[in-house]
Design a protein around this motif. Structure first.
Motif, PDB file in Angstrom:
ATOM      1  N   ASP A   1       4.511  11.204   3.029  1.00 32.81           N
ATOM      2  CA  ASP A   1       3.774  11.033   4.278  1.00 32.81           C
ATOM      3  C   ASP A   1       3.408  12.393   4.859  1.00 32.81           C
ATOM      4  OD1 ASP A   1       3.982   8.234   4.212  1.00 32.81           O
ATOM      5  OD2 ASP A   1       5.961   8.301   5.129  1.00 32.81           O
TER       6      ASP A   1
ATOM      7  N   SER B   1       0.847  -1.189   0.000  1.00 37.31           N
ATOM      8  CA  SER B   1       0.000   0.000   0.000  1.00 37.31           C
ATOM      9  C   SER B   1       0.887   1.245   0.000  1.00 37.31           C
ATOM     10  CB  SER B   1      -0.933   0.004   1.210  1.00 37.31           C
ATOM     11  OG  SER B   1      -0.189   0.074   2.393  1.00 37.31           O
TER      12      SER B   1
ATOM     13  N   PRO C   1      -4.341   0.598  -2.267  1.00 40.13           N
ATOM     14  CA  PRO C   1      -4.295  -0.616  -1.456  1.00 40.13           C
ATOM     15  C   PRO C   1      -3.131  -1.540  -1.808  1.00 40.13           C
ATOM     16  CG  PRO C   1      -5.890  -0.876  -3.221  1.00 40.13           C
ATOM     17  CD  PRO C   1      -5.389   0.547  -3.297  1.00 40.13           C
ATOM     18  N   LYS C   2      -2.745  -2.368  -0.842  1.00 40.22           N
ATOM     19  CA  LYS C   2      -1.800  -3.446  -1.108  1.00 40.22           C
ATOM     20  C   LYS C   2      -2.519  -4.450  -2.010  1.00 40.22           C
ATOM     21  CE  LYS C   2       0.758  -7.170   1.083  1.00 40.22           C
ATOM     22  NZ  LYS C   2       1.215  -7.778   2.333  1.00 40.22           N
TER      23      LYS C   2
ATOM     24  N   THR D   1       1.833  16.450   4.669  1.00 46.15           N
ATOM     25  CA  THR D   1       0.630  17.109   4.160  1.00 46.15           C
ATOM     26  C   THR D   1       0.966  18.558   3.830  1.00 46.15           C
ATOM     27  OG1 THR D   1      -0.086  17.762   6.373  1.00 46.15           O
ATOM     28  CG2 THR D   1      -0.936  15.664   5.527  1.00 46.15           C
TER      29      THR D   1
ATOM     30  N   GLU E   1      -9.841   9.127  -9.718  1.00 43.68           N
ATOM     31  CA  GLU E   1     -10.561   8.455  -8.645  1.00 43.68           C
ATOM     32  C   GLU E   1     -12.000   8.951  -8.619  1.00 43.68           C
ATOM     33  OE1 GLU E   1      -9.781   7.539  -3.941  1.00 43.68           O
ATOM     34  OE2 GLU E   1      -9.429   9.580  -4.626  1.00 43.68           O
TER      35      GLU E   1
ATOM     36  N   ARG F   1      -6.570  16.038  -1.166  1.00 40.70           N
ATOM     37  CA  ARG F   1      -6.871  14.643  -0.852  1.00 40.70           C
ATOM     38  C   ARG F   1      -5.602  13.850  -0.555  1.00 40.70           C
ATOM     39  NH1 ARG F   1     -10.889  11.191  -0.146  1.00 40.70           N
ATOM     40  NH2 ARG F   1     -10.932   9.217  -1.247  1.00 40.70           N
ATOM     41  N   VAL F   2      -5.709  12.989   0.446  1.00 39.66           N
ATOM     42  CA  VAL F   2      -4.708  11.972   0.707  1.00 39.66           C
ATOM     43  C   VAL F   2      -5.287  10.693   0.106  1.00 39.66           C
ATOM     44  CG1 VAL F   2      -3.488  10.660   2.475  1.00 39.66           C
ATOM     45  CG2 VAL F   2      -3.900  13.111   2.800  1.00 39.66           C
ATOM     46  N   ILE F   3      -4.637  10.162  -0.930  1.00 38.08           N
ATOM     47  CA  ILE F   3      -5.185   9.052  -1.707  1.00 38.08           C
ATOM     48  C   ILE F   3      -4.488   7.766  -1.295  1.00 38.08           C
ATOM     49  CG2 ILE F   3      -5.657   8.190  -4.033  1.00 38.08           C
ATOM     50  CD1 ILE F   3      -4.963  11.314  -4.795  1.00 38.08           C
ATOM     51  N   GLN F   4      -5.260   6.835  -0.775  1.00 41.45           N
ATOM     52  CA  GLN F   4      -4.727   5.556  -0.318  1.00 41.45           C
ATOM     53  C   GLN F   4      -4.835   4.532  -1.454  1.00 41.45           C
ATOM     54  OE1 GLN F   4      -3.329   5.052   2.649  1.00 41.45           O
ATOM     55  NE2 GLN F   4      -3.798   7.103   3.389  1.00 41.45           N
TER      56      GLN F   4
ATOM     57  N   THR G   1       0.652   5.888  -0.262  1.00 38.66           N
ATOM     58  CA  THR G   1      -0.171   7.084  -0.144  1.00 38.66           C
ATOM     59  C   THR G   1       0.342   8.168  -1.076  1.00 38.66           C
ATOM     60  OG1 THR G   1      -0.596   6.564   2.173  1.00 38.66           O
ATOM     61  CG2 THR G   1      -1.012   8.823   1.479  1.00 38.66           C
TER      62      THR G   1
END
Length: 159
Positions: free
Chosen positions: A80, A11, A93-94, A82, A65, A88-91, A13
Motif C-alpha cells: 500500500d 482486488s 480487479p476483484k 509508494t 499491462e 505505476r500503481v497497478i490495480q 494493488t
C-alpha cells in the motif's frame, strides 16, 4: 491443456517499476530479451531491492499491462506504500482469475513457461471463460530444491 484452476480473488494493488516493451507483440524472442534485460537492470541497480523493502510479503510480480496503447512490463510487489522511483500503481480487479502453477530453474524461465501455457494452450482452448484484457502477472513465490516456483494470475470473465 496445462493444469490450472479458476479462483476468486479480492482486488489487490501492485507497486511497479516498469519499461515500455518496443518489440512487436508477435515477436516473442524480442519481447523475452527486453524483459530479461529489464530484470537484469532492476536487480543490478537496486530498484528491485527498494520494492522488496516496502512489500507485504516475499512475492515478486512480473506484470504485463497495456497502457495508452503501449505494452508495459513491470517488476512489482504487493504493497500500500509508494516509492519515488515507482512508475505505476497497478490495480488488479476483484473477480475470477485463471491461476497456473509452475516451477523452473529461473524466474525468467518460470515466467516464459507459464505465459506460454496460458496464452498458447489454456486460453485458446477455454470454453467457459475468456481473458478480456487488464493486467496479468507471473508471481514468483519462492524457491525449493534449487528451482523457482510460482503462479500466473490472469483476470478472466465467464462466457
Amino acid at each position: 491443456m496445462g493444469n490450472y484452476t479458476l479462483e476468486q480473488k479480492e482486488s489487490f494493488t501492485v507497486l511497479g517499476m516498469g519499461t515500455d516493451l518496443k518489440s512487436h507483440y508477435t515477436d516473442y524472442a524480442g519481447i523475452n530479451k527486453e524483459k530479461l534485460d529489464f530484470w537484469h537492470a532492476v536487480q543490478e541497480d537496486g530498484r528491485l531491492d527498494a520494492l522488496k523493502a516496502v512489500a507485504k510479503n516475499d512475492y515478486i510480480f512480473a506484470v504485463n499491462e497495456a497502457v495508452n496503447h503501449k505494452m508495459m512490463h513491470y517488476a512489482g510487489v504487493l504493497t500500500d506504500e509508494t516509492l519515488p522511483d515507482a512508475t505505476r500503481v497497478i490495480q488488479f480487479p476483484k473477480g475470477d482469475y485463471l491461476v497456473i502453477q509452475g516451477e523452473a530453474e529461473t524466474a525468467d524461465a518460470l515466467s516464459n513457461t507459464l505465459t506460454g501455457i496460458a496464452f498458447g494452450q489454456i486460453l485458446p482452448e477455454a470454453k467457459d471463460f475468456a481473458y478480456v484484457g487488464g493486467p496479468n502477472a507471473t508471481v514468483e513465490m519462492g524457491t525449493r530444491n534449487g528451482s523457482v516456483y510460482g503462479e500466473m494470475w490472469i483476470p478472466v470473465v465467464k462466457k
